[in-house]
Every structure is written in structure tokens, then in C-alpha cells.
Scaffold this active site. Structure first.
Site, PDB file in Angstrom:
ATOM      1  N   GLU A   1       5.081  -9.512  -3.268  1.00  0.00           N
ATOM      2  CA  GLU A   1       5.684  -8.257  -3.742  1.00  0.00           C
ATOM      3  C   GLU A   1       7.174  -8.212  -3.372  1.00  0.00           C
ATOM      4  O   GLU A   1       8.005  -7.798  -4.171  1.00  0.00           O
ATOM      5  CB  GLU A   1       4.921  -7.082  -3.112  1.00  0.00           C
ATOM      6  CG  GLU A   1       5.332  -5.712  -3.621  1.00  0.00           C
ATOM      7  CD  GLU A   1       4.526  -4.597  -2.961  1.00  0.00           C
ATOM      8  OE1 GLU A   1       3.711  -4.881  -2.057  1.00  0.00           O
ATOM      9  OE2 GLU A   1       4.721  -3.429  -3.357  1.00  0.00           O
TER      10      GLU A   1
ATOM     11  N   ASP B   1      10.642   3.099  -3.139  1.00  0.00           N
ATOM     12  CA  ASP B   1       9.867   4.141  -2.467  1.00  0.00           C
ATOM     13  C   ASP B   1      10.341   4.603  -1.083  1.00  0.00           C
ATOM     14  O   ASP B   1      10.333   5.779  -0.790  1.00  0.00           O
ATOM     15  CB  ASP B   1       8.411   3.673  -2.340  1.00  0.00           C
ATOM     16  CG  ASP B   1       7.754   3.503  -3.699  1.00  0.00           C
ATOM     17  OD1 ASP B   1       8.385   3.812  -4.720  1.00  0.00           O
ATOM     18  OD2 ASP B   1       6.598   3.058  -3.740  1.00  0.00           O
TER      19      ASP B   1
HETATM   20  C1  DGY Z   1       2.692   3.127  -3.175  1.00  0.00           C
HETATM   21  O1  DGY Z   1       1.566   3.604  -3.027  1.00  0.00           O
HETATM   22  O2  DGY Z   1       3.358   2.644  -2.262  1.00  0.00           O
HETATM   23  C2  DGY Z   1       3.233   3.106  -4.535  1.00  0.00           C
HETATM   24  O3  DGY Z   1       4.279   2.219  -4.665  1.00  0.00           O
HETATM   25  C3  DGY Z   1       3.650   4.462  -5.001  1.00  0.00           C
HETATM   26  O4  DGY Z   1       4.135   4.328  -6.291  1.00  0.00           O
END
Ligand code: DGY
Length: 432
Positions: free
Chosen positions: A397, A165
Site C-alpha cells: 500500500e 487520511d
Molecule cells: C481507512 O479505513 O483507513 C480508509 O482508508 C478510509 O477511507
């Protein structure tokens, strides 16, 4: 630890799908769902099947599969369905609320993993036979709508489609954009330390691209013409190619799908050739992203650069060059493999989301990739580092790649805790 992993997956199960992490990500995410199904398949195949069914049920009439399916309401997440407005697209699912963007197409290879794990082969072949056409339709969507120059490489129009991201690679794209400042309430930073999440300005860009897509009712052709973010991503394309291959093998196993096998073979040949010709950077010795909007390669090495191995894309010589690049930039006794972004680069940040930390899903793919090319030592190191990080710090995560840092401070797991794909892939790594 396996017991704890199962407990997390049980706890994150919501009768039909698994949330990636309780408060931070309260819905179903496309690529999370796939990795989660691999873990579930080891102890509850029935649930693994339901996980994939639920995702495929949200498919649009044009074959598109969304990145988030909003099954439930939640105050914990922004931007929700009211911001995304996927219903603006005339062929969006009428039944499910979702985003109008996608995520890496893992579902094809996930079905094959489920087949490999299953003890009842007859049953799993029957299951796959019922669902595989939906996955094929998703690939068809990509080749028909996301490859405007018919190159064999598909584009993503949003950083959230990449899965990685807030990679520093996108910084070069943000520099080309003039995004407004949005007035909105971040939810993610009320669950996770802001130093581990994207910046506020990055969120402005994320929202602005969605607004542009909405203005065009999520029409792919218009997005291709107007989106300031239009990238051929090596991770996304490698996953598509890997899944093409899985679909070919699964269709052959089921039998009677000659036409689809031929079509997949054509896509495969074209995509692998284009990937090798367009995305390899000789100077860096690695595959890189290509900015289709501004016609330039984005010359950075990231964990995505090595994902080509997972899909069997490079020849032996090139694979060896990838090993050298990884060893020189990412290796060393003071680091865990594999940082998500080049540790020798000034943009590397070992704590922030996709700007440097180790991710277990990427490690899982890289482990498979190096192993398939017989780089057993490197593959084993990636596997052992993944297991060590999880066992020492918990089912986070993402993790700090600095080994020294781990010695002085024991709290080096970041982002969401009790993270579903970390638990799922941990199970798969130790079972293999
Ligand atoms: C977030 O909200 O960071 C998600 O990973 C988007 O997919």
C-alpha cells in the site's frame, strides 16, 4: 512482475468491483476504483467498465458519489454502514449502503485514460457516452453544494474525503476540536502493524466528525456551517480540475453537448484562478491546504502540493518553483520520490500511513504532472522510483522513502499487501 500484478487484480475482483486489499479494505472505494480501472483497462477492458459502472450505480439522487460502497457484509472493517448511516440523507441511494462522505473525483480523468488505452475506440466512446453524464452530475454536485462562497474551490469536511487520511496537516485541525473518546474495536490494526496506522486519538476525531454530519442528516449546508473540519484541499481540487478538463475533451469527442462544455469551461476558469490565487504559498514555494473553518492557510508541503501540475494549474514559472521545492525538500540520493509529507519537517514519519511514506497513486499523478511540464528527468525519477519500490519490495500500500533504510532492511513495504491500485498503476507505468 506484470503477471503478478494481474494475478493480484484477479484475486481482488469481487464480481463487479475490486477490493483495495483483501482483509484491510473489503469494500469498494471511490478513488481506488478509478485507479484500479486504469490498470484493468490494459488487460480486461470489460472488467474496467464494470468497475466504473458499479461505482456509478451507487450515485445519490443529488449527484453525490460516496467514498465507500458497502456491497457485502464484512467483520473485518470498522466503521461499517451501521456507523455511517448514510441513509439519513433523504437523497441517498436506496439500493446501496455507503458512507456519507466522498473521495477525490478521479472518475472523469479515469474515463479519459480508458479511452486512451482502448484499442476499440468506437466501443469505448459508446460506453463513455452512456456514463459520462453521471460524472458530470457529480461535478455539478461539488460546485453546487461544496463551495459555499462561490469561490471555485470545493471543500472537504472529513480527512477521509481527502484520501490522504492521516496527513500531519490535519494535526492543526485536531487541535481545534474537543472530541469525545470513543469505545470501539479497531479492525485495521488487527491486519496491519499499529505503528503504520493512525493513532487511537485520531480515530476519535474521525468518528466525531461523522457524528456531527449524522446529527445534520448529512445536509451539505449544515455541514458547511457546523463541521469543525472544513478544508479546501489542493489534491482534491486539482483532481476535480483535471477531471473537468477530461469531461470537456470527452464531451467534444462524443459531440452534441455544447451547454455542458460551456459550463465545464466556466468552472474550469474560476477554479484555476482561485487555486492559483488562494492556495499558493510564496514562502514555501508550494500549494497548501486552506482551513475554511478557521480562515487560515495550513502551511505545510506534502505530495498534494505538487498535484496541481497534473491538472495543468501553474504557469511555467510557478511550475519551476515547484520543482525547486520538491528537489530541496523531497529529493536527494538517499530518498525515494515522493514522500507524502515534507521529509524536512518534524512531523514527518516515514512509516506511518499518510504521514511520510511514498504512495504509488500520488507518484503516478506527479509523474504525469512533471512530464506534462517537460521536467523529464524529475518525471523519470518518480517513475523509476515507483517501479523499483514495487519490484524490490512487493505490491504494498505504501513504502518507506528512505533509500538507506532499504539497504539495511529489505522489508520496507507497509500497510496492506497485494494492494490493488499499486498493482494497477504499476501495469500502467510499465506499459507507458
Ligand atoms: C481507512 O479505513 O483507513 C480508509 O482508508 C478510509 O477511507
Amino acid at each position: 512482475m506484470k503477471g503478478k500484478a494481474i494475478e493480484i487484480l484477479n484475486d481482488n475482483w469481487r464480481d463487479g468491483f475490486t477490493v483495495p486489499s483483501k482483509n484491510l479494505y473489503p469494500y469498494q472505494w471511490k478513488w481506488d476504483s478509478g485507479f484500479i480501472a486504469i490498470g484493468l483497462a490494459h488487460f480486461n477492458m470489460d472488467r474496467a467498465k464494470r468497475e466504473i459502472n458499479t461505482l456509478l450505480n451507487a450515485q445519490w439522487e443529488n449527484g453525490f458519489l460516496p467514498h465507500i460502497v458497502f456491497h457485502t457484509k464484512s467483520e473485518n472493517y470498522f466503521p461499517g454502514p451501521e456507523f455511517h448511516r448514510a441513509d439519513l440523507h433523504p437523497r441517498a441511494s436506496k439500493k446501496y449502503k455507503s458512507t456519507g462522505m466522498t473521495q477525490p473525483p478521479v472518475t472523469g480523468f479515469v474515463l479519459q485514460e480508458m479511452y486512451n488505452i482502448a484499442t476499440d475506440k468506437k466501443d469505448i466512446v459508446e460506453y463513455i457516452g452512456k456514463h459520462i453524464d453521471k460524472v458530470y452530475a457529480n461535478h455539478e454536485y461539488f460546485y453546487n453544494h461544496r463551495d459555499p462562497f462561490n469561490e471555485g474551490l470545493v471543500y472537504i469536511y472529513h480527512n477521509w474525503e481527502s484520501g490522504t487520511d492521516n496527513s500531519p496537516i490535519w494535526d492543526d485541525i485536531w487541535e481545534t476540536m474537543v472530541s469525545p473518546s470513543y469505545n470501539f474495536e479497531r479492525k485495521d490494526t488487527s491486519h496491519v502493524d499499529p505503528s503504520q496506522r493512525p493513532s487511537l486519538r485520531e480515530y476519535d476525531h474521525y468518528l466525531h466528525i461523522i457524528d456531527i454530519a449524522k446529527k445534520h442528516k448529512y445536509d451539505d449546508g449544515k455541514i458547511g456551517e457546523h463541521s469543525p473540519f472544513l478544508v479546501q484541499d489542493p489534491l482534491f481540487n486539482a483532481i476535480l480540475i483535471k477531471s473537468n478538463q477530461s469531461l470537456i475533451e470527452l464531451y467534444k469527442l462524443i459531440g452534441g453537448y455544447e451547454e455542458k462544455v460551456v459550463q465545464l469551461g466556466k468552472w474550469q476558469e474560476k477554479s484555476i484562478t482561485a487555486f492559483n490565487e488562494k492556495l499558493f504559498d510564496e514562502g514555501l514555494g508550494a500549494y497548501v491546504h486552506y482551513d475554511l473553518r478557521n480562515n487560515r492557510p495550513l502551511k505545510f508541503v506534502s505530495s498534494s502540493s505538487f498535484s496541481a501540475l497534473f491538472a495543468g494549474i501553474p504557469d511555467k514559472d510557478r511550475a519551476k518553483r515547484l520543482v525547486n521545492t520538491m528537489t530541496q525538500r523531497f529529493g536527494g540520493k538517499n530518498t525515494y520520490l515522493c514522500a507524502s509529507f515534507d521529509p524536512t519537517h518534524e512531523r514527518h514519519d516515514p512509516k506511518r500511513y499518510w504521514r511520510g511514506p511514498v504512495w504509488i497513486n500520488l507518484n503516478w499523478m506527479l509523474y504525469r504532472g512533471f512530464k506534462a511540464y517537460n521536467f523529464d528527468d524529475l518525471a523519470e525519477q518518480i517513475k523509476q522510483d515507483s517501479i523499483e519500490l514495487v519490484e524490490k519490495y512487493g505490491f504494498y500500500e505504501y513504502f518507506d522513502p528512505r533509500r538507506n533504510e532499504h539497504l539495511v532492511n529489505t522489508d520496507k513495504g507497509y500497510g496492506g499487501s497485494n494492494f490493488s491500485w499499486t498493482a494497477a498503476l504499476y501495469i500502467d507505468l510499465i506499459e507507458n
